[in-house]
Design a protein around this motif. Structure first.
Motif, PDB file in Angstrom:
ATOM      1  N   ALA A   1       0.843  -1.196   0.000  1.00  0.00           N
ATOM      2  CA  ALA A   1       0.000   0.000   0.000  1.00  0.00           C
ATOM      3  C   ALA A   1       0.881   1.250   0.000  1.00  0.00           C
ATOM      4  O   ALA A   1       1.879   1.323   0.734  1.00  0.00           O
ATOM      5  N   GLY A   2       0.500   2.213  -0.834  1.00  0.00           N
ATOM      6  CA  GLY A   2       1.260   3.456  -0.906  1.00  0.00           C
ATOM      7  C   GLY A   2       2.374   3.451  -1.923  1.00  0.00           C
ATOM      8  O   GLY A   2       3.005   4.489  -2.139  1.00  0.00           O
ATOM      9  N   GLU A   3       2.651   2.294  -2.543  1.00  0.00           N
ATOM     10  CA  GLU A   3       3.687   2.222  -3.571  1.00  0.00           C
ATOM     11  C   GLU A   3       3.010   2.398  -4.932  1.00  0.00           C
ATOM     12  O   GLU A   3       2.265   1.516  -5.379  1.00  0.00           O
ATOM     13  N   PRO A   4       3.227   3.544  -5.615  1.00  0.00           N
ATOM     14  CA  PRO A   4       2.447   3.857  -6.821  1.00  0.00           C
ATOM     15  C   PRO A   4       2.746   2.901  -7.974  1.00  0.00           C
ATOM     16  O   PRO A   4       3.913   2.612  -8.254  1.00  0.00           O
ATOM     17  N   PRO A   5       1.687   2.417  -8.665  1.00  0.00           N
ATOM     18  CA  PRO A   5       1.857   1.544  -9.831  1.00  0.00           C
ATOM     19  C   PRO A   5       1.593   2.294 -11.137  1.00  0.00           C
ATOM     20  O   PRO A   5       1.082   3.413 -11.148  1.00  0.00           O
TER      21      PRO A   5
END
Length: 523
Positions: free
Chosen positions: A380-384
């Motif tokens: 969560a919070g790691e942009p894709p």
């Protein structure tokens, strides 16, 4: 003195001596003189003090003349003087001393004497004197004395220094003047920011320190410091009023600086000066770093390529303020007809590139994420970011035939299973491909049976050996539709060095292997 016979009868010229005297201080060249044939004699009188001097002459008589006396008055005036004033240095910063000297000279005729007494100094501007008034000393016709003058305000910038000599018993008063240039005091301004590095969207405290750097007694600077930046950040407040420190001649103030642009930025503090100080400025640098990854963009977002070529995507990772974020691990995953993956680390531009070769025809989905904690998983919070590639069939080679003279063959796949294969494929002069292919992995690792639905394209080449790639669609265990590519090599009879390799869009990959049995023929 002239002595005359004033009696009746026949007169005669008096002879003898005349004695002189004065009612005040003075000196005679001789106090007596002897009358000449005309009854006259002279002496020289030099008065020693200013004022009226009564001069008496007494005749003592002779054999025929009685004694007599007479008097006259002489007024002695003061001797003229001239006063010259000099100050060194002639230009000083406010609150810095200069030495002013008055020189008084006897300018009258006759024998000069040394002026004595006091000289009183004054200034047209605000300032203080030390040793004022001063006492003259010297020799000959001149004497002098000095005081120290310290201007306390700049004022007009020109202070007129006057010196008044009051005179003495012998000398008349006189006065003189000179001008001293008074300038503002020099300063230096330094600025420091703590912390010197912060993430975009954050801030730092920048402190400006202004110092009185001139000679003499320091004056603590007052006034305002204005802040500036080489970038697009903002100061709160944009200017600050100086506050004295515990050190005389030093004052400081501060402002908060914030920026959303990642870069090395130059901070300038400019002091405007005050009534006693010139202005000055100073600079420092702060480093604004990128914030945490906020957005990942894949480029190109869509692309169409032919199989067996290399396709690439570039991930650009930025923070919430669109700053590139370097040094971030990016994980790439390819799903669809082809299966691939890899990682890269963003460069200074926040970019990382991933490339792979599309073996199978059809669409691929590419997904990448900024692996901020570098654990290999998308948290969560790691942009894709996503992109797609569509792989097209190649143009078939004309009049090529691939078959298996022994009705098939077998290999040992990468997973260690025994696998059997068979079938045939051919292309026409019009580049139409046809045929049928079979492949069976016997297990136990991954058992499956593959039957081709069609042969859509075939590319052949014959150099020192024959090679062919067969493209089509197939069922697996009697269901579905999967893309396949079969890659074979014909190294001549009896086929023991021939190779076979199949890749399926479900992710299965046998690997290229020399035949354990069978014979590939390409003609």
């Amino acid at each position: 003195a002239t002595v005359s016979d004033i009696d009746v009868g026949t007169t005669s010229t008096p002879s003898g001596t005349v004695t002189f005297g004065s009612s005040s201080s003075g000196s005679f060249s001789s106090t007596t003189c002897t009358l000449g044939a005309s009854g006259t004699c002279s002496v020289t009188y030099t008065p020693g003090v200013v004022g009226e001097h009564v001069i008496t002459a007494s005749y003592g008589g002779d054999d025929t003349h009685a004694a007599s006396s007479g008097m006259t008055s002489v007024t002695a005036t003061p001797r003229t003087t001239m006063t010259i004033v000099t100050c060194a240095p002639t230009s000083v910063p406010v609150n810095s001393p200069t030495t002013c000297t008055a020189t008084v000279t006897d300018t009258a005729t006759g024998s000069t004497s040394t002026p004595t007494g006091m000289v009183l100094f004054a200034s047209s501007g605000a300032g203080t004197f030390s040793g004022n008034p001063c006492t003259l000393s010297g020799s000959g016709a001149s004497s002098s004395c000095s005081v120290t003058y310290t201007p306390t305000v700049v004022g007009t910038g020109a202070h007129l220094i006057s010196a008044d000599y009051s005179g003495d018993l012998k000398h008349a008063p006189s006065s003189g003047s000179t001008s001293v240039t008074v300038t503002k005091r020099s300063t230096s301004t330094t600025v420091s920011c703590v912390p010197s590095s912060f993430a975009a969207g954050g801030s730092t405290t920048c402190t400006a320190t202004v110092r009185d750097t001139d000679i003499g007694t320091k004056i603590t600077p007052t006034g305002t410091v204005t802040f500036g930046t080489s970038d697009t950040g903002t100061f709160v407040p944009p200017a600050c009023d100086l506050i004295p420190t515990t050190t005389l001649g030093v004052a400081s103030c501060f402002a908060e600086y914030g920026s959303t642009h990642a870069a090395t930025q130059t901070i300038t503090a400019t002091y405007g000066g005050d009534i006693s100080h010139f202005g000055s400025s100073g600079t420092t640098t702060v480093t604004v770093t990128s914030g945490s990854p906020f957005l990942l963009t894949l480029m190109p977002p869509t692309e169409t390529r032919t199989v067996n070529t290399q396709g690439c995507v570039t991930a650009t990772v930025t923070d919430a303020f669109s700053n590139p974020t370097p040094g971030i691990k990016v994980v790439f995953t390819v799903t669809g007809v082809n299966h691939a993956g890899g990682t890269g680390t963003t460069n200074a531009a926040g970019q990382a590139t991933f490339c792979y070769i599309g073996r199978l025809f059809g669409p691929d989905d590419i997904r990448a994420f900024a692996d901020t904690n570098a654990n290999g998983f998308e948290d969560a919070g790691e942009p894709p970011g996503t992109a797609t590639k569509v792989w097209l069939l190649p143009v078939s080679s004309p009049l090529c035939v691939v078959d298996f003279a022994t009705y098939g063959g077998h290999i040992t796949a990468d997973n260690g299973d025994r696998a059997n294969f068979g079938g045939n494929a051919q292309t026409s002069a019009l580049l139409q491909a046809s045929g049928q292919e079979e492949y069976q992995d016997q297990g136990p690792v991954r058992p499956m049976t593959v039957h081709s639905i069609n042969v859509l394209a075939m590319v052949c080449s014959i150099t020192t050996f024959g090679a062919a790639q067969i493209f089509g669609e197939a069922t697996i265990d009697g269901a579905g539709k999967y893309a396949y590519v079969i890659d074979v090599e014909d190294h001549g009879e009896p086929g023991s060095t021939d190779t076979y390799w199949i890749i399926l869009s479900n992710g299965y990959n046998s690997g290229r292997h020399t035949l354990d049995g069978g014979n590939v023929q390409i003609h």
